[in-house]
Motif scaffolding. Structure first.
Motif, PDB file in Angstrom:
ATOM      1  N   SER A  98       0.571  -0.686  -0.332  1.00 11.37           N
ATOM      2  CA  SER A  98       0.126   0.274   0.329  1.00 11.37           C
ATOM      3  C   SER A  98       0.973   1.178  -0.315  1.00 11.37           C
ATOM      4  N   ALA A  99       2.181   1.106   0.646  1.00 10.57           N
ATOM      5  CA  ALA A  99       2.477   2.146   0.924  1.00 10.57           C
ATOM      6  C   ALA A  99       4.062   2.257  -0.035  1.00 10.57           C
ATOM      7  N   HIS A 100       4.220   1.481  -0.807  1.00 10.56           N
ATOM      8  CA  HIS A 100       5.480   1.392  -1.805  1.00 10.56           C
ATOM      9  C   HIS A 100       4.944   0.533  -2.662  1.00 10.56           C
ATOM     10  N   PRO A 101       4.264   0.683  -3.534  1.00  8.68           N
ATOM     11  CA  PRO A 101       3.383  -1.039  -4.475  1.00  8.68           C
ATOM     12  C   PRO A 101       4.560  -1.050  -5.109  1.00  8.68           C
ATOM     13  N   LEU A 102       5.581  -0.106  -5.897  1.00  4.09           N
ATOM     14  CA  LEU A 102       6.725  -0.067  -7.356  1.00  4.09           C
ATOM     15  C   LEU A 102       7.765  -1.021  -6.625  1.00  4.09           C
ATOM     16  N   LEU A 103       7.924  -0.435  -5.214  1.00  5.33           N
ATOM     17  CA  LEU A 103       9.401  -1.200  -4.936  1.00  5.33           C
ATOM     18  C   LEU A 103       8.628  -2.424  -4.043  1.00  5.33           C
ATOM     19  N   ALA A 104       6.917  -3.116  -3.910  1.00  6.04           N
ATOM     20  CA  ALA A 104       6.628  -4.062  -3.460  1.00  6.04           C
ATOM     21  C   ALA A 104       6.954  -5.256  -4.682  1.00  6.04           C
ATOM     22  N   ALA A 105       6.444  -4.553  -6.198  1.00  9.83           N
ATOM     23  CA  ALA A 105       6.278  -5.451  -6.913  1.00  9.83           C
ATOM     24  C   ALA A 105       8.391  -5.851  -7.600  1.00  9.83           C
ATOM     25  N   ARG A 106       8.805  -4.725  -7.373  1.00 16.39           N
ATOM     26  CA  ARG A 106      10.101  -5.203  -7.783  1.00 16.39           C
ATOM     27  C   ARG A 106      10.744  -6.193  -7.097  1.00 16.39           C
ATOM     28  N   PRO A 159       9.367   8.543 -10.731  1.00  9.90           N
ATOM     29  CA  PRO A 159       9.057   8.573  -9.725  1.00  9.90           C
ATOM     30  C   PRO A 159       9.517   8.076  -8.679  1.00  9.90           C
ATOM     31  N   GLU A 160      10.577   6.842  -8.913  1.00 11.61           N
ATOM     32  CA  GLU A 160      11.971   5.901  -8.050  1.00 11.61           C
ATOM     33  C   GLU A 160      13.037   6.562  -7.770  1.00 11.61           C
ATOM     34  N   GLY A 161      13.250   7.561  -8.592  1.00 17.41           N
ATOM     35  CA  GLY A 161      14.315   8.303  -8.236  1.00 17.41           C
ATOM     36  C   GLY A 161      15.509   7.230  -9.244  1.00 17.41           C
ATOM     37  N   ASN A 162      17.191   7.625  -9.133  1.00 17.30           N
ATOM     38  CA  ASN A 162      18.208   6.857  -9.431  1.00 17.30           C
ATOM     39  C   ASN A 162      18.011   5.514  -8.405  1.00 17.30           C
ATOM     40  N   TYR A 163      19.247   5.276  -9.038  1.00 18.57           N
ATOM     41  CA  TYR A 163      19.922   3.709  -7.819  1.00 18.57           C
ATOM     42  C   TYR A 163      19.572   4.124  -7.046  1.00 18.57           C
ATOM     43  N   ARG A 164      20.775   5.537  -6.665  1.00 13.31           N
ATOM     44  CA  ARG A 164      21.644   5.046  -4.964  1.00 13.31           C
ATOM     45  C   ARG A 164      20.074   5.615  -4.065  1.00 13.31           C
ATOM     46  N   GLN A 165      18.773   6.251  -4.546  1.00 14.01           N
ATOM     47  CA  GLN A 165      17.802   6.488  -3.853  1.00 14.01           C
ATOM     48  C   GLN A 165      16.725   5.211  -3.326  1.00 14.01           C
ATOM     49  N   ARG A 166      16.799   4.423  -5.007  1.00 13.45           N
ATOM     50  CA  ARG A 166      16.157   3.137  -4.650  1.00 13.45           C
ATOM     51  C   ARG A 166      16.553   1.902  -3.555  1.00 13.45           C
ATOM     52  N   LEU A 167      17.880   2.306  -3.726  1.00 12.39           N
ATOM     53  CA  LEU A 167      18.761   1.418  -3.021  1.00 12.39           C
ATOM     54  C   LEU A 167      19.264   1.744  -1.133  1.00 12.39           C
ATOM     55  N   TYR A 168      18.952   2.685  -1.676  1.00  9.04           N
ATOM     56  CA  TYR A 168      18.642   3.672  -0.036  1.00  9.04           C
ATOM     57  C   TYR A 168      17.431   3.269   0.408  1.00  9.04           C
ATOM     58  N   ARG A 169      16.012   3.037  -0.640  1.00 10.29           N
ATOM     59  CA  ARG A 169      14.389   3.038  -0.334  1.00 10.29           C
ATOM     60  C   ARG A 169      14.900   1.759   1.104  1.00 10.29           C
ATOM     61  N   LEU A 170      15.231   0.479  -0.480  1.00 10.24           N
ATOM     62  CA  LEU A 170      15.287  -0.584  -0.318  1.00 10.24           C
ATOM     63  C   LEU A 170      15.599  -1.159   1.324  1.00 10.24           C
ATOM     64  N   LYS A 171      17.074  -0.446   1.192  1.00 13.28           N
ATOM     65  CA  LYS A 171      17.851  -0.724   2.502  1.00 13.28           C
ATOM     66  C   LYS A 171      17.149   0.285   4.094  1.00 13.28           C
ATOM     67  N   THR A 172      16.273   1.049   3.877  1.00 14.34           N
ATOM     68  CA  THR A 172      15.252   1.685   4.540  1.00 14.34           C
ATOM     69  C   THR A 172      14.396   0.722   5.482  1.00 14.34           C
ATOM     70  N   LEU A 173      13.223   0.167   4.407  1.00 13.81           N
ATOM     71  CA  LEU A 173      12.101  -0.660   4.494  1.00 13.81           C
ATOM     72  C   LEU A 173      12.749  -1.853   4.346  1.00 13.81           C
ATOM     73  N   VAL A 174      13.732  -2.669   4.191  1.00  6.91           N
ATOM     74  CA  VAL A 174      13.275  -4.029   4.092  1.00  6.91           C
ATOM     75  C   VAL A 174      15.177  -4.509   4.816  1.00  6.91           C
ATOM     76  N   PRO A 175      14.661  -5.234   6.377  1.00  7.07           N
ATOM     77  CA  PRO A 175      15.804  -5.612   6.683  1.00  7.07           C
ATOM     78  C   PRO A 175      16.559  -6.317   5.835  1.00  7.07           C
ATOM     79  N   GLU A 176      18.179  -6.060   5.854  1.00  9.19           N
ATOM     80  CA  GLU A 176      18.590  -6.032   5.021  1.00  9.19           C
ATOM     81  C   GLU A 176      19.521  -7.784   5.854  1.00  9.19           C
ATOM     82  N   SER A 177      19.094  -9.017   5.163  1.00  4.43           N
ATOM     83  CA  SER A 177      19.621 -10.634   5.031  1.00  4.43           C
ATOM     84  C   SER A 177      20.885 -10.371   5.165  1.00  4.43           C
ATOM     85  N   GLU A 178      21.360 -11.838   5.329  1.00  7.77           N
ATOM     86  CA  GLU A 178      23.415 -11.947   5.533  1.00  7.77           C
ATOM     87  C   GLU A 178      23.502 -11.960   4.469  1.00  7.77           C
ATOM     88  N   GLY A 179      23.201 -12.522   3.608  1.00  8.67           N
ATOM     89  CA  GLY A 179      23.727 -12.180   1.930  1.00  8.67           C
ATOM     90  C   GLY A 179      23.943 -11.136   0.460  1.00  8.67           C
TER      91      GLY A 179
END
Length: 543
Positions: free
Chosen positions: A428-436, A508-528
């Motif tokens: 609901s909050a980040h549908p594009l990231l969830a789809a990716r 609307p998703e921005g460049n790669y650095r912004q997308r990666l920052y959003r991913l790390k913020t919203l999804v806890p990183e796993s070991e790999g």
């Protein structure tokens, strides 16, 4: 013209005297000097005599009145055939069964009447009546037709049983093979053709050749004695010649005491069927003219050398009738070095036509040729995957191995295990990231591929083209095959979500650095996920 005695019988019959009706019906049954033979008129007078209790009239009806005449009667006459059958008249029982099972008895046949009909058929079949054996072989199909909830008021006649019964609303069921075989052995043409169809459909080439070879030889002798009849063969005769030749060419052995067919006879059957526009026979004649197999390999040379001009003519005729193998064989001719009109473009055109018609070997060859030409056109790898995937779906092991090499399915990165679980919470909050994230979990994408892929451009229907080289220089172009309907439906849903969305850095998703920052913020990183920690620094240095 009727004489005085016959005129007196006519007057007596019209007056209702039973003996006069019986005698007059007998005269019309066999004909006389003054009265012509007329089975409908005979049935009329014998029916009137039977209505007055004349047993002899019932016997004459059951013995001499065929089903077609009884079918045209204005009155229900099944009862007279039933009385004759009860007195041991098997011919009457056969007509009775046809009238009852066909719904022509003047009444709706109940279970008892149907049992009576089947009993009549069994009695006639046991006594060796070929037509009874033939009808009884259709026992289950007849029962299925009768069990239809709303039968047609005027059902078709039972004599052409296979064609007529196929019009019923009930599903087709298997015929009794025991009675069908006995009817065929009795020499009934319909049963013989039906038995041949069963043998062919079941792949019993030896049994088919044993039954079909005498019929095919007799037909060939008939055509040799009367060449003008060649253009008047029925479709069943043409199919008989073609299938018999194909069975013998495949190595089917004739029965004991039957001489085997030589190559000349097989070729003669093929030529007769080809002249009557049978596609398989035309292809066989074309291959013989080219002295090759379907895949282009040479066969043992017989009389004379290869005649590619004749071969192309016959193979083109077969291909125009929908035989994909013929187009494939044509493509093999046009790439032969010894062919004076060798043309690689024509060969490719015929090859693609065969592949489009579903021929597996042509699909495999199209896939391999497209993959070899990928340096000429980068998108040829997409065509290669398309054809190889179609060939693999038909069970081609070479196509499956080539697909695994061309478009390997990479194991999903460790972050996708967490991301797939978290994607539903981000919907609901980040549908594009969830789809990716869902796309990455489905197709095993790396983190950079998941974040940068242009979803709409990547979807090729049968595969995904993963190409992010314009935004991420360290990556390589690769393909991912869509293996299941689940993946196809999920991808369609994701593509609709990105409809009208700019997937580039200005979107609307921005460049790669912004997308990666959003991913790390919203999804806890796993070991790999730490293995790709240097991606941002490398990306910024490249920028």
């Amino acid at each position: 013209m009727a004489n005085r005695e016959e005129l007196a019988l006519i007057r007596g019959a019209r007056a209702g005297r039973v003996l006069a009706q019986l005698e007059l019906g007998t005269l019309y049954l066999f004909g006389s000097a003054g009265l012509p033979k007329s089975l409908p008129t005979a049935l009329h007078w014998l029916d009137r005599a039977a209505q007055q209790g004349c047993a002899s009239a019932c016997q004459l009806i059951g013995t001499h009145i065929p089903f077609e005449v009884a079918l045209q009667s204005q009155r229900p006459v099944a009862c007279w055939f039933g009385q004759a059958f009860e007195e041991g008249n098997l011919s009457a029982g056969l007509v009775l069964a046809q009238l009852i099972l066909g719904g022509h008895g003047g009444e709706v046949a109940g279970p008892e009447r149907r049992e009576q009909a089947f009993a009549a058929l069994e009695a006639g079949a046991a006594a060796g009546l070929a037509e009874a054996q033939w009808l009884l072989s259709q026992h289950r199909r007849l029962a299925a037709t009768l069990e239809a909830p709303d039968p047609a008021p005027a059902a078709p006649a039972l004599r052409p049983a296979p064609a007529a019964l196929a019009q019923g609303a009930a599903p087709q069921r298997a015929a009794d093979p025991r009675w069908l075989q006995r009817a065929a052995d009795s020499g009934m043409p319909q049963a013989q053709l039906s038995q041949l169809d069963h043998d062919w459909e079941d792949g019993l080439m030896g049994a088919y050749a044993t039954r079909a070879l005498p019929l095919a030889r007799a037909l060939a002798r008939q055509l040799g004695a009367s060449p003008r009849a060649l253009g008047q063969l029925s479709q069943a005769d043409v199919t008989l010649l073609s299938r018999c030749a194909r069975a013998l060419a495949a190595g089917a052995v004739a029965g004991e005491g039957e001489r085997g067919a030589d190559e000349a006879e097989i070729r003669h059957f093929f030529e007769l069927a080809a002249a009557e526009h049978d596609a398989h026979a035309q292809m066989a004649v074309g291959l013989w003219c080219a002295r090759m197999q379907v895949d282009g390999k040479r066969i043992a040379v017989g009389e004379g050398s290869a005649n590619f001009k004749k071969a192309i003519r016959w193979l083109t005729l077969a291909g125009n009738q929908g035989l994909a193998e013929a187009w494939y064989a044509l493509s093999r001719i046009y790439i032969k070095p010894e062919f004076s009109q060798r043309n690689v473009l024509d060969a490719q055109r015929y090859l693609e036509r065969a592949a489009e018609m579903g021929y597996r070997d042509a699909q495999l060859e199209c896939g391999n040729s497209a993959w070899r030409a990928r340096r000429e056109n980068e998108n040829n790898d997409v065509r290669a995957v398309y054809w190889l995937q179609k060939a693999a779906l038909q069970g081609c092991p070479q196509a499956g191995a080539a697909l695994h090499k061309i478009a390997p399915r990479c194991e999903g990165a460790a972050y996708t295990e967490t991301g797939a679980l978290t994607a539903y919470g981000l919907g609901s909050a980040h549908p594009l990231l969830a789809a990716r994230l869902e796309l990455a979990a489905l197709f095993g994408l790396t983190r950079a591929e998941a974040l940068l892929i242009d979803v709409k451009a990547a979807d090729q229907g049968h595969c995904l083209v993963i190409d992010i080289r314009g935004s991420y220089g360290r990556s390589k172009r690769r393909l991912v095959v869509i293996d299941s309907m689940h993946e196809r439906h999920a991808l369609d849903r994701i593509v609709r979500l990105f409809d009208g969305v700019n997937c580039g850095p200005g979107g609307p998703e921005g460049n790669y650095r912004q997308r990666l920052y959003r991913l790390k913020t919203l999804v806890p990183e796993s070991e790999g996920a730490h293995a790709e920690h240097g991606e941002v620094e490398a990306y910024e240095m490249a920028a």
